[in-house]
Design a protein around this motif. Structure first.
Motif, PDB file in Angstrom:
ATOM      1  N   ALA A 287       0.821  -1.220   0.000  1.00 37.12           N
ATOM      2  CA  ALA A 287       0.000   0.000   0.000  1.00 37.12           C
ATOM      3  C   ALA A 287       0.851   1.265   0.000  1.00 37.12           C
ATOM      4  CB  ALA A 287      -0.937  -0.001   1.209  1.00 37.12           C
ATOM      5  N   GLN A 288       2.033   1.246   0.665  1.00 34.62           N
ATOM      6  CA  GLN A 288       2.862   2.442   0.697  1.00 34.62           C
ATOM      7  C   GLN A 288       3.492   2.729  -0.675  1.00 34.62           C
ATOM      8  OE1 GLN A 288       3.007   4.480   3.261  1.00 34.62           O
ATOM      9  NE2 GLN A 288       1.593   3.139   4.370  1.00 34.62           N
ATOM     10  N   ARG A 289       3.704   1.700  -1.453  1.00 35.78           N
ATOM     11  CA  ARG A 289       4.310   1.896  -2.783  1.00 35.78           C
ATOM     12  C   ARG A 289       3.274   2.091  -3.873  1.00 35.78           C
ATOM     13  NH1 ARG A 289       6.619  -2.635  -0.640  1.00 35.78           N
ATOM     14  NH2 ARG A 289       5.563  -3.986  -2.172  1.00 35.78           N
ATOM     15  N   ASN A 290       2.016   1.783  -3.571  1.00 41.03           N
ATOM     16  CA  ASN A 290       0.954   1.886  -4.579  1.00 41.03           C
ATOM     17  C   ASN A 290      -0.214   2.657  -3.990  1.00 41.03           C
ATOM     18  OD1 ASN A 290       1.968  -0.271  -6.762  1.00 41.03           O
ATOM     19  ND2 ASN A 290       2.254  -1.148  -4.736  1.00 41.03           N
ATOM     20  N   ARG A 291      -0.234   3.938  -4.218  1.00 41.70           N
ATOM     21  CA  ARG A 291      -1.284   4.805  -3.682  1.00 41.70           C
ATOM     22  C   ARG A 291      -2.574   4.660  -4.484  1.00 41.70           C
ATOM     23  NH1 ARG A 291       0.578   6.781   1.243  1.00 41.70           N
ATOM     24  NH2 ARG A 291       2.825   7.195   1.077  1.00 41.70           N
ATOM     25  N   GLY A 292      -3.678   5.030  -3.817  1.00 44.41           N
ATOM     26  CA  GLY A 292      -4.959   5.040  -4.498  1.00 44.41           C
ATOM     27  C   GLY A 292      -5.555   3.649  -4.612  1.00 44.41           C
ATOM     28  N   PRO A 293      -6.725   3.543  -5.233  1.00 48.36           N
ATOM     29  CA  PRO A 293      -7.398   2.240  -5.395  1.00 48.36           C
ATOM     30  C   PRO A 293      -6.612   1.337  -6.336  1.00 48.36           C
ATOM     31  CG  PRO A 293      -8.566   3.942  -6.615  1.00 48.36           C
ATOM     32  CD  PRO A 293      -7.517   4.655  -5.809  1.00 48.36           C
ATOM     33  N   GLN A 294      -6.645   0.036  -6.029  1.00 48.20           N
ATOM     34  CA  GLN A 294      -5.924  -0.944  -6.840  1.00 48.20           C
ATOM     35  C   GLN A 294      -6.864  -2.108  -7.165  1.00 48.20           C
ATOM     36  OE1 GLN A 294      -2.980  -0.088  -7.844  1.00 48.20           O
ATOM     37  NE2 GLN A 294      -2.611   1.584  -6.386  1.00 48.20           N
ATOM     38  N   THR A 295      -6.581  -2.782  -8.290  1.00 51.42           N
ATOM     39  CA  THR A 295      -7.388  -3.917  -8.729  1.00 51.42           C
ATOM     40  C   THR A 295      -6.479  -5.024  -9.246  1.00 51.42           C
ATOM     41  OG1 THR A 295      -9.230  -2.469  -9.348  1.00 51.42           O
ATOM     42  CG2 THR A 295      -9.246  -4.692 -10.247  1.00 51.42           C
TER      43      THR A 295
ATOM     44  N   VAL B 205       2.636  -9.253  -4.962  1.00 51.66           N
ATOM     45  CA  VAL B 205       1.258  -9.030  -4.532  1.00 51.66           C
ATOM     46  C   VAL B 205       0.310  -9.939  -5.313  1.00 51.66           C
ATOM     47  CG1 VAL B 205      -0.598  -7.333  -4.342  1.00 51.66           C
ATOM     48  CG2 VAL B 205       1.761  -6.663  -3.851  1.00 51.66           C
ATOM     49  N   GLN B 206       0.538 -10.065  -6.613  1.00 45.48           N
ATOM     50  CA  GLN B 206      -0.333 -10.909  -7.446  1.00 45.48           C
ATOM     51  C   GLN B 206      -0.235 -12.378  -7.021  1.00 45.48           C
ATOM     52  OE1 GLN B 206       1.398  -9.893 -11.195  1.00 45.48           O
ATOM     53  NE2 GLN B 206       0.876  -7.719 -10.986  1.00 45.48           N
ATOM     54  N   ALA B 207       0.973 -12.837  -6.716  1.00 41.92           N
ATOM     55  CA  ALA B 207       1.133 -14.216  -6.262  1.00 41.92           C
ATOM     56  C   ALA B 207       0.516 -14.418  -4.879  1.00 41.92           C
ATOM     57  CB  ALA B 207       2.620 -14.584  -6.235  1.00 41.92           C
ATOM     58  N   CYS B 208       0.588 -13.393  -4.041  1.00 45.29           N
ATOM     59  CA  CYS B 208       0.011 -13.486  -2.696  1.00 45.29           C
ATOM     60  C   CYS B 208      -1.503 -13.657  -2.771  1.00 45.29           C
ATOM     61  CB  CYS B 208       0.381 -12.240  -1.898  1.00 45.29           C
ATOM     62  SG  CYS B 208      -0.287 -12.202  -0.217  1.00 45.29           S
ATOM     63  N   VAL B 209      -2.156 -12.923  -3.681  1.00 49.14           N
ATOM     64  CA  VAL B 209      -3.615 -13.037  -3.822  1.00 49.14           C
ATOM     65  C   VAL B 209      -3.991 -14.428  -4.310  1.00 49.14           C
ATOM     66  CG1 VAL B 209      -5.629 -12.133  -5.006  1.00 49.14           C
ATOM     67  CG2 VAL B 209      -3.874 -10.565  -4.193  1.00 49.14           C
ATOM     68  N   LEU B 210      -3.229 -14.970  -5.285  1.00 45.18           N
ATOM     69  CA  LEU B 210      -3.515 -16.311  -5.786  1.00 45.18           C
ATOM     70  C   LEU B 210      -3.331 -17.360  -4.687  1.00 45.18           C
ATOM     71  CD1 LEU B 210      -1.948 -16.312  -9.377  1.00 45.18           C
ATOM     72  CD2 LEU B 210      -4.325 -16.805  -8.781  1.00 45.18           C
ATOM     73  N   ASP B 211      -2.293 -17.220  -3.868  1.00 41.46           N
ATOM     74  CA  ASP B 211      -2.054 -18.176  -2.774  1.00 41.46           C
ATOM     75  C   ASP B 211      -3.174 -18.115  -1.738  1.00 41.46           C
ATOM     76  OD1 ASP B 211       0.258 -19.025  -3.974  1.00 41.46           O
ATOM     77  OD2 ASP B 211       1.586 -17.776  -2.737  1.00 41.46           O
ATOM     78  N   SER B 212      -3.746 -16.925  -1.523  1.00 46.87           N
ATOM     79  CA  SER B 212      -4.832 -16.805  -0.543  1.00 46.87           C
ATOM     80  C   SER B 212      -6.041 -17.617  -0.964  1.00 46.87           C
ATOM     81  CB  SER B 212      -5.223 -15.335  -0.366  1.00 46.87           C
ATOM     82  OG  SER B 212      -4.127 -14.571   0.106  1.00 46.87           O
TER      83      SER B 212
END
Length: 207
Positions: A130-138, A169-176
């Protein structure tokens, strides 16, 4: 032998002289100056209050509140469900899943319930960046759900689109999603689902 008359004339003057000395001494003692006696202090008269001056009011004494003696009277801390998220904080929003294909019976509500159970894990994935990517993310994923006994499980997934240029981050979402338990498609079937994970301030429209 002495003549008695001579003795009488010798003694009488001595006795008379002694009486005179005693009388003089007594007179001096009686006429000695007297030491002055200390005067008694005048009696103190109580000071009368001035009727033109209002009396001072004493401050009211407020007793301290009683300390609660019973545990039920102590304030209870709020539970995690009662603590609201800070205003403006970004959270993972719940969106409508898209079922592209299925060989069994699985509904969008089934997918939402399964993903809801792993939303806290997905939230941590977004917060790490979140600190490196401001604003809404998808992060938009496509994954497959297959029956594994009485439940369904994700057996494969791929990234379709992402606003975060961070493969971790993308791999973390898939692992979840591996921890999610979906309803198994009847007859050992499978379903292909597309789901966009949106990390934004709740109430704002997705971008």
């Amino acid at each position: 032998m002495a003549n008695p008359s001579v003795i009488r004339w010798a003694v009488i003057p001595l006795v008379s002289l002694g009486i005179l000395v005693l009388a003089a001494a007594l007179s001096l003692w009686l006429t000695r100056p007297q030491a002055p006696r200390p005067e008694a202090p005048p009696p103190q008269v109580a000071e009368q209050p001035d009727p033109s001056i209002p009396p001072l009011e004493k401050p009211a004494v407020v007793p301290p509140p009683p300390f609660p003696s019973h545990p039920s009277q102590l304030p209870t801390p709020p539970t995690p469900t009662e603590t609201a998220a800070p205003s403006g904080a970004r959270r993972v929003a719940e969106v409508e899943p898209v079922i592209e294909s299925t060989t069994g019976r699985i509904t969008p509500e089934d997918v939402r319930v399964a993903i809801r159970s792993v939303t806290p894990l997905v939230q941590e994935c977004f917060e790490d960046a979140a600190q490196r990517n401001r604003g809404p993310q998808t992060v938009r994923l496509r994954f497959t759900v297959e029956g594994q006994g009485e439940a369904g499980q994700m057996t494969g997934g791929e990234l379709l689109a992402s606003s975060i240029p961070d493969p971790m981050v993308q791999a973390c979402v898939l692992d979840s999603l591996l921890d999610a338990r979906f309803p198994a498609p009847p007859g050992g079937g499978k379903a292909t689902v597309v789901y966009p994970f949106e990390f934004r301030v709740l109430g704002e429209a997705g971008r």
